[in-house]
Design an enzyme around this catalytic site. Structure first.
Site, short mmCIF file in Angstrom:
data_model
loop_
_atom_site.label_atom_id
_atom_site.label_comp_id
_atom_site.label_asym_id
_atom_site.label_seq_id
_atom_site.Cartn_x
_atom_site.Cartn_y
_atom_site.Cartn_z
N HIS A 1 0.83 -1.20 0.00
CA HIS A 1 0.00 0.00 0.00
C HIS A 1 0.87 1.25 0.00
CE1 HIS A 1 -3.32 2.56 0.51
NE2 HIS A 1 -3.75 2.23 1.71
N HIS B 1 -1.16 0.34 -12.10
CA HIS B 1 -2.09 0.63 -11.01
C HIS B 1 -3.33 -0.23 -11.17
CE1 HIS B 1 -4.60 2.93 -8.23
NE2 HIS B 1 -3.47 3.40 -7.75
N ASP C 1 3.73 6.98 -7.12
CA ASP C 1 4.97 6.69 -6.40
C ASP C 1 6.23 6.80 -7.25
OD1 ASP C 1 3.94 6.23 -3.88
OD2 ASP C 1 3.20 4.25 -4.49
N1 CMC Z 1 6.22 -3.82 -14.09
C1 CMC Z 1 6.14 -4.80 -15.00
N2 CMC Z 1 5.02 -5.45 -15.33
C2 CMC Z 1 3.91 -5.09 -14.70
C3 CMC Z 1 3.89 -4.06 -13.71
C4 CMC Z 1 5.11 -3.42 -13.43
N3 CMC Z 1 5.17 -2.43 -12.52
N4 CMC Z 1 2.65 -3.91 -13.24
C5 CMC Z 1 1.89 -4.80 -13.88
N5 CMC Z 1 2.66 -5.52 -14.77
C6 CMC Z 1 2.19 -6.54 -15.72
C7 CMC Z 1 1.87 -7.83 -15.00
O1 CMC Z 1 2.99 -8.68 -14.95
C8 CMC Z 1 0.76 -8.38 -15.87
O2 CMC Z 1 1.36 -8.88 -17.03
P1 CMC Z 1 0.78 -10.25 -17.73
O3 CMC Z 1 -0.60 -9.87 -18.17
O4 CMC Z 1 1.74 -10.53 -18.82
O5 CMC Z 1 0.77 -11.26 -16.63
C9 CMC Z 1 -0.02 -7.14 -16.28
O6 CMC Z 1 0.95 -6.07 -16.26
C10 CMC Z 1 -1.19 -6.82 -15.36
O7 CMC Z 1 -0.68 -6.64 -14.05
P2 CMC Z 1 -1.45 -7.03 -12.71
O8 CMC Z 1 -0.45 -7.48 -11.70
O9 CMC Z 1 -2.61 -7.93 -13.02
O10 CMC Z 1 -2.08 -5.63 -12.28
P3 CMC Z 1 -2.71 -5.30 -10.86
O11 CMC Z 1 -3.78 -4.30 -11.13
O12 CMC Z 1 -3.08 -6.50 -10.08
O13 CMC Z 1 -1.48 -4.63 -10.10
C11 CMC Z 1 0.01 -3.02 -9.21
C12 CMC Z 1 -1.34 -3.27 -9.91
C13 CMC Z 1 0.10 -1.55 -8.81
C14 CMC Z 1 0.12 -3.88 -7.93
C15 CMC Z 1 1.14 -3.40 -10.21
O14 CMC Z 1 1.02 -2.62 -11.36
C16 CMC Z 1 2.53 -3.24 -9.58
O15 CMC Z 1 3.01 -4.17 -8.92
N6 CMC Z 1 3.20 -2.06 -9.78
C17 CMC Z 1 4.48 -1.84 -9.17
C18 CMC Z 1 4.31 -1.44 -7.71
C19 CMC Z 1 3.79 -0.01 -7.56
O16 CMC Z 1 4.29 0.91 -8.19
N7 CMC Z 1 2.79 0.18 -6.66
C20 CMC Z 1 2.24 1.49 -6.38
C21 CMC Z 1 0.77 1.61 -6.75
S1 CMC Z 1 0.20 3.28 -6.64
C22 CMC Z 1 -0.05 3.53 -4.93
C23 CMC Z 1 -1.46 3.87 -4.55
O17 CMC Z 1 -2.19 4.42 -5.38
O18 CMC Z 1 -1.85 3.55 -3.41
#
Ligand code: CMC
Length: 426
Positions: A264, A303, A359
Site C-alpha cells: 500500500h 495501477h 509513487d
Molecule cells: N512492471 C512490469 N510489469 C507489470 C507491472 C510493473 N510495474 N505492473 C503490472 N505488470 C504486468 C503484469 O505482470 C501483468 O502482465 P501479464 O498480463 O503478462 O501477466 C499485467 O501487467 C497486469 O498486471 P497485474 O499485476 O494484473 O495488475 P494489478 O492491477 O493486479 O497490479 C500493481 C497493480 C500496482 C500492484 C502493479 O502494477 C505493480 O506491482 N506495480 C508496481 C508497484 C507499484 O508501483 N505500486 C504502487 C501503486 S500506486 C499507490 C497507490 O495508489 O496507493
C-alpha cells in the site's frame, strides 16, 4: 428495458430476478439463491474486493480508464494548482468549499490544536532509538484515543468535529517527533505562527535558530504532495478505517497500520531502491529486458485502477522539478525520466496499460527533502488523514452501513473428535 438481472441456477433450474441499482446488484439478493432449503445461499468470492462496492460514497471519484481523480467533484489538477492542503481537508471533511469565514475558523482551529499533551511526548520518548516512525505514528495516534475519551461519543456532531480538528492538527506533530526520535534530536514544539506545512517542516528540521524559515517553493511542493495523497476512495487503509464505529483516533490508527504495509504505502521506497540499483542510464535497456522477461517489476508503474495515466503522477513530476530547483538535481531523476520515456514507447508497457503512478516520482522528492525512506509512508499518512476522516464520517452517518464482516469459504476440517493432550501425548 428493466433494471434487473435474470439468473438461472443450473443446479435447480430455477430463475431469479435480481434488481440492478446504480450499476450494482446486492450481494444479499444472491444469498437468496440456494441449491436446496438447507444449503447456504450463494456467496460472492472476491479476494481483494476487486469487484465489490462496500458503500455509497460522495467523497472521491476515480475513473481509472480516463485517468480522472476528483475530490467532492473538483479535479485534482485544479486543487493541486490553486488550493491548499487545509482547504482541501475542509472540502473532504465538509463536502463543500469553505467561505472565507469558515476557512479562517478552520485554519485557526487546526493551528491551535497542534500541541499534544506532555504525556504523549513522554510516551513517544519511550520507544527504542531505532523505532520505525510508522510504528510510532500508529501507536501515538491510537494513544490519543485515551487522552480524549469523549471521542467515543461518535453520534454527537460537535464532538466529532472537535476530534477531526485535533486529528488533522496533531498528525504533523506526531510525525515530526517520530522523525526526530530516530535522529536522537530534541522534539520541536509546534509554532502556531507558521502555516500547517511550514510548521511541519520546522518541527522536522529546526535546530538552534530562533525561527525556522523554510523555502516557500519547498513548502508549496510538500503542500501539493499532501493534497495528492489526501484521499483515494475505497483503498486498503480507507477500508480499515471504515470497519467499525470506533472513535476516529483508533480508526485512523487502523488506517495507518494498513498503510504501513509494502503493498500500500511502501512503493515509493521501492522505486528509489530500483533506481539506485539501475545506477546509470546505460543500464536501462538491460533492466527493461529483465522486466519484460518477468525477472523483475518496474516499480512505480501500473495501477489497479488507473489504466490510462495516474493523474497524480503528472502533478508530482512538476512538483519534483520545483523541488530540485531548490535542492539541486538528484542524479536518479535522469534515470527515472529516461526509464519513463522508454517504457511509454515500449509495446510491453503500452499493451498492458502500464503508466507511471503516484509513487514513481514522490520518493525522489522526499529524498530531496532529506527524508530517510522510513519517513515516506509517514508523509503519506499525514496527507491521507483528512480523507480517512471524511470516510469515517460517512461511515458513522450512513444508515445503510453495517459493521464490516466479510464472509469466508471455509476450507478446514469439520466435526473432528477431540482427544485430550494427556491421551494424545501418552
Ligand atoms: N512492471 C512490469 N510489469 C507489470 C507491472 C510493473 N510495474 N505492473 C503490472 N505488470 C504486468 C503484469 O505482470 C501483468 O502482465 P501479464 O498480463 O503478462 O501477466 C499485467 O501487467 C497486469 O498486471 P497485474 O499485476 O494484473 O495488475 P494489478 O492491477 O493486479 O497490479 C500493481 C497493480 C500496482 C500492484 C502493479 O502494477 C505493480 O506491482 N506495480 C508496481 C508497484 C507499484 O508501483 N505500486 C504502487 C501503486 S500506486 C499507490 C497507490 O495508489 O496507493
Amino acid at each position: 428495458m428493466t433494471d434487473s438481472l435474470t439468473v438461472r441456477d443450473n443446479r435447480t433450474g430455477q430463475e431469479y430476478d435480481v434488481p440492478i441499482a446504480d450499476g450494482a446488484i446486492k450481494a444479499a439478493d444472491l444469498g437468496k439463491i440456494k441449491a436446496d432449503e438447507d444449503s447456504p445461499g450463494l456467496a460472492i468470492y472476491d479476494p481483494g474486493f476487486v469487484n465489490t462496492a462496500s458503500c455509497r460514497s460522495s467523497v472521491t471519484y476515480i475513473d481509472g480508464e480516463k485517468g480522472i481523480l476528483e475530490y467532492r467533484g473538483y479535479p485534482i489538477e485544479q486543487l493541486a494548482e490553486k488550493s491548499s492542503f487545509l482547504e482541501v481537508a475542509y472540502l473532504l471533511v465538509h463536502g463543500e468549499l469553505p467561505s472565507q469565514t469558515q476557512h479562517e475558523q478552520w485554519v485557526h482551529d487546526i493551528t491551535f490544536h497542534t500541541f499534544v499533551h506532555e504525556n504523549v511526548k513522554t510516551f513517544m520518548q519511550g520507544f527504542r532509538y531505532d523505532a520505525h516512525p510508522m510504528g510510532m505514528l500508529m501507536a501515538g495516534t491510537g494513544a490519543l484515543s485515551t487522552f480524549y475519551p469523549d471521542a467515543r461519543n461518535i453520534n454527537d456532531h460537535d464532538v466529532r468535529y472537535l476530534q477531526i480538528i485535533r486529528m488533522i492538527a496533531k498528525m504533523p506533530t506526531l510525525g515530526a517527533w517520530a522523525f526526530r526520535h530516530a535522529q536522537g534530536k530534541p522534539y520541536v514544539y509546534p509554532d502556531n505562527e507558521l502555516s500547517y506545512t511550514e510548521n511541519f517542516l520546522a518541527m522536522l528540521f529546526k535546530m538552534s535558530e530562533q525561527k525556522y524559515n523554510a523555502d516557500e517553493r519547498l513548502v508549496k511542493a510538500l503542500d501539493v504532495l499532501f493534497i495528492l495523497h489526501a484521499d483515494h476512495e475505497q483503498n486498503c487503509s480507507a477500508n480499515a478505517v471504515r470497519s467499525s464505529q470506533v472513535d476516529p483516533y483508533s480508526a485512523v490508527a487502523a488506517g495507518i497500520g494498513a498503510l504501513y504495509g509494502p503493498l500500500h504505502g511502501g512503493a515509493n521506497e521501492s522505486v528509489l531502491r530500483m533506481l539506485r540499483r539501475i545506477g546509470t542510464k546505460d543500464n536501462i535497456p538491460d533492466f527493461i529486458n529483465g522486466v519484460k522477461n518477468g525477472d523483475e517489476r518496474l516499480m512505480g508503474f501500473g495501477h489497479r485502477v488507473y489504466k490510462n495515466y495516474d493523474p497524480r503522477a503528472r502533478i508530482i513530476k512538476k512538483a519534483a522539478e520545483d523541488v530540485f530547483e531548490v535542492t539541486g538535481t538528484n542524479p536518479l531523476l535522469d534515470i527515472a525520466l529516461e526509464l519513463e520515456k522508454i517504457a511509454l514507447e515500449d509495446e510491453y508497457f503500452v499493451s498492458r496499460k502500464l503508466y507511471p503512478n503516484v509513487d514513481f516520482y514522490s520518493g525522489l522528492i522526499y529524498e530531496a527533502f532529506q527524508f530517510p525512506p522510513e519517513m515516506f509512508t509517514v508523509l503519506f499518512a499525514i496527507g491521507r488523514t483528512p480523507g480517512w476522516l471524511a470516510q469515517w464520517l460517512e461511515l458513522v452517518q450512513d444508515k445503510e452501513q453495517k459493521i464490516a464482516r466479510p464472509k469466508q469459504i471455509y476450507t478446514g476440517d469439520r466435526e473432528l473428535t477431540f482427544t485430550p493432550a494427556s491421551e494424545r501425548w501418552a
